[in-house]
Design a protein around this motif. Structure first.
Motif: not given
Length: 246
Positions: A127-131, A136-138, A199-203, A208-212
């Motif tokens: 999903a992260a790779n897809t979105v 960037l717009f978000i 999203i960048a970290k979830l890829r 590493a993205a848990s806090g965000l």
């Protein structure tokens, strides 16, 4: 809109307003994004869990359609300008349009590609790779929400007239509602600005993205609930305003 010191009269025929349904749908949309994401994380952790991609496609589609149509109409026609509130067309119209179209995109994607998402070895990374391109717009929308919040406090926007039930009780203190509404926009903006980084970290690394992810989830859940309840309340307050100013 014509105004006297004794009474406020509004020609509602030339100033249609529908930010009630916009607030309701925006709040439900924020909550839906958070709950769907939580379901997807649970699905990754527990193979016995399920994610109804058809159900979420329906939910995102309904909410996205409401926000896109009302936001597009307000953005292109500026219905609130006739009453002396042109800035509200930007604040409510463009933000609703900016949220509604991605929701429609998510609805279409889940409808057509939901099975590919749930069958992926790591659905979160998939999903992260897809979105990622849309993130960037978000993030840009988040920056615009900060600007709206700053304008709300600077110019003391959002204050309800005294003729509006409940909210009108603070008409003599416009900074109160300006601070409340600006705070909501700013908090949504916090989640949106953090979104591309999450999203960048979830890829690559979910840990590493848990806090965000938690931060985004908290601010979007709280603001979604606030917009949902505020929009529901406004069905009474706006009807009362119309009755009191006809």
């Amino acid at each position: 809109m014509s105004m006297t010191t004794e009474a406020l009269k509004i020609d509602w025929a030339i100033m249609p307003t529908y930010n009630t349904i916009m607030s309701l749908a925006a709040g439900a949309g924020l909550l839906a994004v958070v709950i769907f994401s939580r379901d997807l994380f649970r699905f990754r952790r527990n193979n016995d869990a399920t994610v109804s991609t058809d159900g979420w496609s329906l939910a995102f589609g309904v909410l996205g359609l409401i926000l896109t149509t009302t936001g597009l109409h307000m953005t292109l026609t500026w219905p609130l300008a006739a009453g002396g509130f042109p800035f509200d067309n930007i604040i409510f119209g463009e933000t609703s349009l900016g949220f509604g179209v991605p929701l429609l995109g998510a609805a279409f994607y889940l409808w057509r590609r939901g099975e590919a998402l749930t069958s992926a070895p790591d659905p979160i990374a998939f999903a992260a790779n897809t979105v990622r391109p849309l993130s960037l717009f978000i993030g840009g929308l988040g920056l615009s929400l900060f600007a709206i919040a700053a304008a709300g406090v600077t110019y003391q926007l959002f204050a309800a007239p005294a003729q509006e039930p409940i909210s009108g009780a603070f008409a003599a203190y416009p900074i109160i509602e300006a601070t409340f509404m600006s705070g909501l926009f700013a908090l949504v903006g916090v989640g949106a600005v953090l979104f591309p980084f999450a999203i960048a970290k979830l890829r690559t690394s979910g840990a590493a993205a848990s806090g965000l992810v938690k931060t985004i989830g908290i601010v979007w859940y709280l603001t979604g609930l606030a917009f949902l309840l505020f929009g529901a309340m406004n069905y009474f307050t706006h009807i009362g305003l119309i009755v009191n100013t006809m």
